[in-house]
Enzyme design. Structure first.
Site, PDB file in Angstrom:
ATOM      1  N   ARG A 277      12.273  45.795 -55.856  1.00  0.00           N
ATOM      2  CA  ARG A 277      11.391  46.252 -54.764  1.00  0.00           C
ATOM      3  C   ARG A 277      11.638  47.540 -54.010  1.00  0.00           C
ATOM      4  O   ARG A 277      11.456  47.682 -52.789  1.00  0.00           O
ATOM      5  CB  ARG A 277      10.804  45.004 -53.846  1.00  0.00           C
TER       6      ARG A 277
ATOM      7  N   GLU B 110       7.743  42.963 -47.427  1.00  0.00           N
ATOM      8  CA  GLU B 110       7.626  43.946 -48.530  1.00  0.00           C
ATOM      9  C   GLU B 110       6.456  44.600 -48.371  1.00  0.00           C
ATOM     10  O   GLU B 110       6.154  46.022 -48.640  1.00  0.00           O
ATOM     11  CB  GLU B 110       7.232  42.891 -49.806  1.00  0.00           C
TER      12      GLU B 110
ATOM     13  N   SER C  51       2.891  39.402 -52.282  1.00  0.00           N
ATOM     14  CA  SER C  51       3.978  38.683 -51.779  1.00  0.00           C
ATOM     15  C   SER C  51       4.017  39.467 -50.328  1.00  0.00           C
ATOM     16  O   SER C  51       4.269  40.827 -50.339  1.00  0.00           O
ATOM     17  CB  SER C  51       5.281  38.991 -52.425  1.00  0.00           C
TER      18      SER C  51
HETATM   19  N1  EPU Z   1       8.501  28.786 -54.657  1.00  0.00           N
HETATM   20  C1  EPU Z   1       8.167  27.532 -53.629  1.00  0.00           C
HETATM   21  N2  EPU Z   1       6.874  27.382 -52.870  1.00  0.00           N
HETATM   22  C2  EPU Z   1       6.046  28.257 -53.347  1.00  0.00           C
HETATM   23  C3  EPU Z   1       6.123  29.237 -54.387  1.00  0.00           C
HETATM   24  C4  EPU Z   1       7.441  29.298 -55.255  1.00  0.00           C
HETATM   25  O1  EPU Z   1       9.084  27.001 -53.350  1.00  0.00           O
HETATM   26  O2  EPU Z   1       4.970  28.085 -52.798  1.00  0.00           O
HETATM   27  C5  EPU Z   1       9.753  28.939 -55.115  1.00  0.00           C
HETATM   28  C6  EPU Z   1       9.851  28.099 -56.495  1.00  0.00           C
HETATM   29  O3  EPU Z   1      11.105  27.388 -56.573  1.00  0.00           O
HETATM   30  C7  EPU Z   1       9.632  28.835 -57.728  1.00  0.00           C
HETATM   31  C8  EPU Z   1      10.349  30.346 -57.164  1.00  0.00           C
HETATM   32  O4  EPU Z   1       9.950  30.272 -55.752  1.00  0.00           O
HETATM   33  O5  EPU Z   1      10.136  28.656 -58.736  1.00  0.00           O
HETATM   34  C9  EPU Z   1       9.689  31.468 -57.732  1.00  0.00           C
HETATM   35  O6  EPU Z   1       8.182  31.681 -57.349  1.00  0.00           O
HETATM   36  P1  EPU Z   1       7.336  32.340 -58.067  1.00  0.00           P
HETATM   37  O7  EPU Z   1       7.569  32.372 -59.878  1.00  0.00           O
HETATM   38  O8  EPU Z   1       5.895  32.205 -57.627  1.00  0.00           O
HETATM   39  O9  EPU Z   1       7.640  33.983 -57.826  1.00  0.00           O
HETATM   40  P2  EPU Z   1       8.189  34.495 -56.395  1.00  0.00           P
HETATM   41  O10 EPU Z   1       9.461  34.704 -56.379  1.00  0.00           O
HETATM   42  O11 EPU Z   1       7.359  33.782 -55.165  1.00  0.00           O
HETATM   43  C10 EPU Z   1       7.866  36.946 -57.133  1.00  0.00           C
HETATM   44  C11 EPU Z   1       7.219  38.293 -56.886  1.00  0.00           C
HETATM   45  C12 EPU Z   1       5.763  38.258 -57.325  1.00  0.00           C
HETATM   46  C13 EPU Z   1       5.596  38.174 -58.802  1.00  0.00           C
HETATM   47  C14 EPU Z   1       6.299  36.787 -59.027  1.00  0.00           C
HETATM   48  C15 EPU Z   1       6.447  36.600 -60.632  1.00  0.00           C
HETATM   49  C16 EPU Z   1       8.472  39.253 -54.767  1.00  0.00           C
HETATM   50  C17 EPU Z   1       8.713  39.494 -53.462  1.00  0.00           C
HETATM   51  N3  EPU Z   1       7.373  38.628 -55.559  1.00  0.00           N
HETATM   52  O12 EPU Z   1       7.434  35.967 -56.391  1.00  0.00           O
HETATM   53  O13 EPU Z   1       5.131  39.742 -57.036  1.00  0.00           O
HETATM   54  O14 EPU Z   1       4.480  38.129 -59.196  1.00  0.00           O
HETATM   55  O15 EPU Z   1       7.851  36.753 -58.740  1.00  0.00           O
HETATM   56  O16 EPU Z   1       7.520  37.192 -61.235  1.00  0.00           O
HETATM   57  O17 EPU Z   1       9.600  39.526 -55.686  1.00  0.00           O
HETATM   58  C18 EPU Z   1       4.125  40.548 -55.239  1.00  0.00           C
HETATM   59  O18 EPU Z   1       5.009  41.536 -55.065  1.00  0.00           O
HETATM   60  O19 EPU Z   1       3.070  40.888 -54.614  1.00  0.00           O
HETATM   61  C19 EPU Z   1       4.110  39.711 -56.221  1.00  0.00           C
HETATM   62  C20 EPU Z   1       3.197  38.818 -56.166  1.00  0.00           C
END
Ligand code: EPU
Length: 334
Positions: free
Chosen positions: A162, A330, A235
């Protein structure tokens, strides 16, 4: 003729849908018009694309330049690849759909990311195991002060998680006008299916850009709020990367903490930290935390940008107090 509007409401120009105004506003349909407007303008400027990563918190007493330049063209084609040039005002997801229709591979994991092409390199958009930098060839950008165009190669963009040069040394110095990407043709695709949920949906022996995009769309729509229904800017925070010492401390306290190790550091999902503090589904007035994804702050209708910002500050403070982790937004706070 470029039309300049005065005291324009920006409510419908950002996906979080908060109220706000800009003193001057213009929409740019041609790159040559962008140069003319920059030449004649003496006000501070802000550059707006798809408005999906912006939280407007106060009136802007300058000129908002809304980039709406369209055009997608194949510039070069070999047996295995195409180089595609896309103008900054094209919608990112529509470009992904165009690629899939042509059976070009490389951006299918990035389906449904809101926002426009011109903003994609700024934060090196990424999702489901793929980042823009993997297909990025170069971008063209105009220097706001000298009005000279410059080509930024993938190395010059200094992409990170990012992150890019446009968020650091060259912050607010350039306006990206077009982006070139390299996509694969049938028989030369390399698919990224490691991301758990994708593997669950698509069968390994019949992969195609369109099947992966379909899976990504299914995952995203099941977890992430559609900005057309509930205002949000994706995010809100970056996932923090912490050192080993802090990680060991946290691991002792929270053995279940999800983490992604990389080079003696650990990336921790900010969503997990926020959920642990019981903020998932939290609501204060019309500002809240999404019920299915704790990393997304939402506007239930009439929240102001400041209310969302204050909620983000409250969450940051609590995460710092409890986990000693400083979350970085972000989203751009305007
Ligand atoms: N999790 C929680 N609670 C929640 C959601 C997630 O505990 O409510 C934990 C879980 O352990 C899960 C982990 O977080 O396994 C990862 O969650 P998720 O796969 O939903 O991804 P994220 O890390 O929350 C990132 C990106 C997203 C992107 C997803 C999928 C960033 C800041 N965000 O989110 O990007 O879609 O991975 O690759 O890196 C964006 O940038 O706007 C965005 C949506």
């Amino acid at each position: 003729m470029i039309q300049l509007e005065e005291n324009k409401s920006i409510e419908n120009l950002t996906t979080i849908g908060v109220k706000g105004t800009t003193y001057r506003y213009c929409k740019i349909e041609k790159t040559s018009n962008l140069i003319s407007i920059l030449k004649s303008n003496s006000l501070p400027i802000k550059v707006l694309g798809g408005g999906s990563n912006i939280l407007w918190t106060k009136k802007f007493n300058g000129l908002t330049i809304h980039i709406n330049t369209k055009g997608v063209s194949v510039e070069k084609e070999t047996n295995s690849h195409v180089i595609v040039n896309i103008n900054a005002g094209e919608n990112w997801h529509e470009f992904v759909i165009w690629s899939i229709r042509n059976n070009y591979g490389g951006v299918e994991n990035l389906a449904l990311i809101p926002g426009n092409i011109g903003a994609a390199p700024i934060q090196n958009i990424g999702a489901y195991g793929v980042e823009l930098k993997e297909v990025f060839v170069e971008c063209l950008a105009i220097n706001i002060k000298t009005l000279k165009s410059k080509v930024f190669s993938v190395e010059e963009c200094e992409f990170g998680y990012r992150d890019s040069i446009f968020k650091n040394q060259e912050k607010n110095n350039y306006i990206i006008t077009s982006v070139k990407v390299k996509l694969s043709k049938k028989g030369h695709h390399k698919f990224a299916t490691k991301y758990g949920d994708i593997e669950k949906i698509v069968k390994k022996n019949s992969l195609s850009p369109s099947k992966i995009a379909k899976a990504v769309i299914e995952i995203r729509t099941s977890k992430l709020p559609d900005p057309k229904q509930i205002g949000n800017c994706g995010s809100f925070f970056k996932n923090p990367i912490i050192d080993e010492v802090l990680f060991e401390v946290l691991l002792k306290k929270y053995p279940e903490i999800p983490n992604y190790p990389s080079k003696n550091k650990y990336k921790i999902p900010a969503a997990w930290l926020i959920e642990k503090l019981n903020y998932k589904g939290y609501r204060d007035g019309d500002a809240g935390v999404h019920k299915d994804q704790a990393l997304i702050l939402v506007n239930y209708g009439n929240s102001s940008g400041l209310e969302i910002f204050n909620l983000s500050k409250k969450i940051r403070k609590e995460v710092l107090d409890v986990f000693e982790i400083n979350l970085t937004p972000e989203v751009n706070i305007w």
